[in-house]
Design a protein around this motif. Structure first.
Motif, PDB file in Angstrom:
ATOM      1  N   GLU A  32     -11.816 -56.463  30.070  1.00 34.11           N
ATOM      2  CA  GLU A  32     -12.399 -56.154  31.375  1.00 34.11           C
ATOM      3  C   GLU A  32     -13.461 -55.056  31.249  1.00 34.11           C
ATOM      4  O   GLU A  32     -14.536 -55.149  31.845  1.00 34.11           O
ATOM      5  N   LEU A  33     -13.182 -54.032  30.477  1.00 30.58           N
ATOM      6  CA  LEU A  33     -14.137 -52.942  30.289  1.00 30.58           C
ATOM      7  C   LEU A  33     -15.379 -53.413  29.531  1.00 30.58           C
ATOM      8  O   LEU A  33     -16.483 -52.944  29.783  1.00 30.58           O
ATOM      9  N   THR A  34     -15.181 -54.368  28.612  1.00 29.39           N
ATOM     10  CA  THR A  34     -16.327 -54.955  27.918  1.00 29.39           C
ATOM     11  C   THR A  34     -17.210 -55.714  28.896  1.00 29.39           C
ATOM     12  O   THR A  34     -18.441 -55.612  28.866  1.00 29.39           O
ATOM     13  N   GLY A  35     -16.589 -56.470  29.789  1.00 34.26           N
ATOM     14  CA  GLY A  35     -17.342 -57.205  30.796  1.00 34.26           C
ATOM     15  C   GLY A  35     -18.126 -56.297  31.732  1.00 34.26           C
ATOM     16  O   GLY A  35     -19.175 -56.685  32.254  1.00 34.26           O
ATOM     17  N   GLN A  36     -17.639 -55.076  31.921  1.00 35.56           N
ATOM     18  CA  GLN A  36     -18.328 -54.098  32.760  1.00 35.56           C
ATOM     19  C   GLN A  36     -19.407 -53.330  31.995  1.00 35.56           C
ATOM     20  O   GLN A  36     -20.109 -52.500  32.575  1.00 35.56           O
ATOM     21  N   GLY A  37     -19.515 -53.603  30.693  1.00 38.33           N
ATOM     22  CA  GLY A  37     -20.497 -52.896  29.879  1.00 38.33           C
ATOM     23  C   GLY A  37     -20.095 -51.482  29.544  1.00 38.33           C
ATOM     24  O   GLY A  37     -20.948 -50.647  29.223  1.00 38.33           O
ATOM     25  N   ARG A  38     -18.784 -51.194  29.557  1.00 37.68           N
ATOM     26  CA  ARG A  38     -18.319 -49.824  29.315  1.00 37.68           C
ATOM     27  C   ARG A  38     -17.971 -49.577  27.851  1.00 37.68           C
ATOM     28  O   ARG A  38     -17.895 -48.431  27.423  1.00 37.68           O
ATOM     29  N   LEU A  39     -17.691 -50.636  27.087  1.00 35.15           N
ATOM     30  CA  LEU A  39     -17.370 -50.514  25.667  1.00 35.15           C
ATOM     31  C   LEU A  39     -17.657 -51.840  24.979  1.00 35.15           C
ATOM     32  O   LEU A  39     -17.994 -52.827  25.622  1.00 35.15           O
ATOM     33  N   ASN A  40     -17.511 -51.856  23.654  1.00 37.09           N
ATOM     34  CA  ASN A  40     -17.680 -53.079  22.863  1.00 37.09           C
ATOM     35  C   ASN A  40     -16.358 -53.440  22.196  1.00 37.09           C
ATOM     36  O   ASN A  40     -15.726 -52.576  21.562  1.00 37.09           O
ATOM     37  N   ARG A  41     -15.944 -54.678  22.341  1.00 37.82           N
ATOM     38  CA  ARG A  41     -14.716 -55.140  21.692  1.00 37.82           C
ATOM     39  C   ARG A  41     -14.958 -55.377  20.213  1.00 37.82           C
ATOM     40  O   ARG A  41     -16.016 -55.837  19.792  1.00 37.82           O
ATOM     41  N   THR A  42     -13.966 -55.056  19.410  1.00 40.57           N
ATOM     42  CA  THR A  42     -13.980 -55.365  17.995  1.00 40.57           C
ATOM     43  C   THR A  42     -12.683 -56.107  17.658  1.00 40.57           C
ATOM     44  O   THR A  42     -11.787 -56.202  18.498  1.00 40.57           O
ATOM     45  N   TYR A  43     -12.595 -56.599  16.439  1.00 43.08           N
ATOM     46  CA  TYR A  43     -11.357 -57.235  16.010  1.00 43.08           C
ATOM     47  C   TYR A  43     -10.268 -56.164  15.946  1.00 43.08           C
ATOM     48  O   TYR A  43     -10.335 -55.238  15.158  1.00 43.08           O
ATOM     49  N   GLY A  44      -9.289 -56.270  16.830  1.00 39.81           N
ATOM     50  CA  GLY A  44      -8.176 -55.336  16.823  1.00 39.81           C
ATOM     51  C   GLY A  44      -8.393 -54.061  17.613  1.00 39.81           C
ATOM     52  O   GLY A  44      -7.563 -53.157  17.580  1.00 39.81           O
ATOM     53  N   GLY A  45      -9.514 -53.949  18.350  1.00 42.85           N
ATOM     54  CA  GLY A  45      -9.730 -52.710  19.087  1.00 42.85           C
ATOM     55  C   GLY A  45     -11.037 -52.687  19.849  1.00 42.85           C
ATOM     56  O   GLY A  45     -11.482 -53.709  20.375  1.00 42.85           O
ATOM     57  N   ALA A  46     -11.657 -51.505  19.886  1.00 41.92           N
ATOM     58  CA  ALA A  46     -12.903 -51.328  20.629  1.00 41.92           C
ATOM     59  C   ALA A  46     -13.673 -50.148  20.069  1.00 41.92           C
ATOM     60  O   ALA A  46     -13.101 -49.251  19.436  1.00 41.92           O
ATOM     61  N   VAL A  47     -14.976 -50.148  20.306  1.00 45.73           N
ATOM     62  CA  VAL A  47     -15.837 -49.038  19.926  1.00 45.73           C
ATOM     63  C   VAL A  47     -16.685 -48.649  21.128  1.00 45.73           C
ATOM     64  O   VAL A  47     -16.765 -49.384  22.115  1.00 45.73           O
ATOM     65  N   ARG A  48     -17.310 -47.504  21.054  1.00 45.90           N
ATOM     66  CA  ARG A  48     -18.189 -47.072  22.128  1.00 45.90           C
ATOM     67  C   ARG A  48     -19.311 -48.073  22.342  1.00 45.90           C
ATOM     68  O   ARG A  48     -19.758 -48.738  21.421  1.00 45.90           O
ATOM     69  N   MET A  49     -19.776 -48.119  23.569  1.00 49.42           N
ATOM     70  CA  MET A  49     -20.898 -48.992  23.903  1.00 49.42           C
ATOM     71  C   MET A  49     -22.156 -48.479  23.229  1.00 49.42           C
ATOM     72  O   MET A  49     -22.493 -47.297  23.343  1.00 49.42           O
ATOM     73  N   MET A  50     -22.829 -49.345  22.475  1.00 48.31           N
ATOM     74  CA  MET A  50     -24.102 -48.967  21.874  1.00 48.31           C
ATOM     75  C   MET A  50     -25.170 -48.903  22.953  1.00 48.31           C
ATOM     76  O   MET A  50     -25.281 -49.793  23.790  1.00 48.31           O
ATOM     77  N   ASN A  51     -25.949 -47.847  22.923  1.00 48.82           N
ATOM     78  CA  ASN A  51     -27.018 -47.696  23.898  1.00 48.82           C
ATOM     79  C   ASN A  51     -28.213 -48.563  23.522  1.00 48.82           C
ATOM     80  O   ASN A  51     -28.388 -48.946  22.376  1.00 48.82           O
ATOM     81  N   SER A  52     -29.045 -48.856  24.493  1.00 42.32           N
ATOM     82  CA  SER A  52     -30.305 -49.526  24.222  1.00 42.32           C
ATOM     83  C   SER A  52     -31.427 -48.536  24.451  1.00 42.32           C
ATOM     84  O   SER A  52     -31.320 -47.641  25.280  1.00 42.32           O
ATOM     85  N   GLU A  53     -32.496 -48.672  23.697  1.00 41.89           N
ATOM     86  CA  GLU A  53     -33.597 -47.722  23.779  1.00 41.89           C
ATOM     87  C   GLU A  53     -34.858 -48.439  24.239  1.00 41.89           C
ATOM     88  O   GLU A  53     -35.140 -49.545  23.795  1.00 41.89           O
TER      89      GLU A  53
END
Length: 254
Positions: free
Chosen positions: A44-65
């Motif tokens: 759900e948080l990935t769908g909101q653009g709040r974080l990035n899903r990884t295999y087995g977890g999550a990482v911070r959302m990468m910013n765009s420049e």
């Protein structure tokens, strides 16, 4: 139920502010819920653009420049102040390496206005053009593959060329600054900045306050390899603690 989920997701995001990555199993144990509940939260948080899903977890959302031409119009006053402060830190330098970027372009313009009899090694075409206004400054342009979006050369020919030189100071910008070090949106540019850091006696990072806490794909050095950060304001929190631990001088631009 809804409030509980809201609090739980807020805790997950707070954890990501503290740590670069999280694992599902660790979160489930910490928050006393099932792994399936955590996976749903992360989805759900990935769908909101709040974080990035990884295999087995999550990482911070990468910013765009923004693109380079858009970045030139941002934080102009702050970058001019930073540039003036950076030039004040170059006393005694004879050879300087400068990375591409909007803040470092302001630095190049200030160098052309204030300094003389300097050799500058760069891969940025706008940097070289700005320095050409001062005939006493010798500009050495690094070869390589031209990256149109950045207006600079990148690649193995660029980094190989830089390995043949040594500089008193490397002046580098950044897309983001985290507790792990300065990072950049372009992996190819980050490799060039790493090469410059390794060939300079002292590395100076010039970045405005909007870069604090932002994470992009490529970290180009740790704070232990940086001598000084020049910015329009001092960072706080985890970034400030990391700078202090590494002994990095922080120079706020007046």
């Amino acid at each position: 139920m809804r409030a509980s989920k809201s609090r739980r997701q807020a805790q997950i995001l707070a954890e990501l502010d503290r740590l670069p990555s999280l694992r599902v199993a660790d979160l489930a144990e910490r928050l006393a819920v099932s792994t399936e509940t955590i996976r749903r939260d992360l989805d759900e948080l990935t769908g909101q653009g709040r974080l990035n899903r990884t295999y087995g977890g999550a990482v911070r959302m990468m910013n765009s420049e923004p693109a380079m031409n858009e970045r030139h119009a941002l934080h102009v006053v702050e970058r001019q102040r930073i540039a003036a402060a950076v030039v004040g830190r170059l006393a005694g330098a004879r050879v300087v390496m400068i990375g591409s970027g909007s803040t470092t372009l302001h630095v190049a313009r200030q160098i052309a206005a204030d300094l003389r009899d300097l050799t500058v090694i760069t891969h940025g075409f706008a940097i070289a053009a700005a320095l050409s206004a001062n005939a006493s400054i010798k500009v050495v342009m690094a070869p390589g593959e031209y990256h149109a979006g950045e207006g600079a050369t990148v690649g193995v020919h660029t980094t190989g060329f830089l390995s043949n030189f040594f500089a008193d100071v490397a002046v580098l910008g950044a897309s983001g600054l985290t507790e792990e070090g300065p990072n950049d949106a372009l992996i190819e540019s980050a490799a060039v900045y790493t090469a410059m850091t390794r060939r300079a006696a002292r590395t100076l990072v010039a970045a405005d306050h909007s870069k604090f806490g932002r994470m992009f794909p490529a970290r180009y050095s740790g704070w232990s390899e940086v001598a000084e950060l020049v910015s329009d304001s001092a960072p706080d929190g985890a970034v400030a603690a990391a700078l202090a631990a590494a002994g990095v001088a922080v120079t706020p631009a007046p």
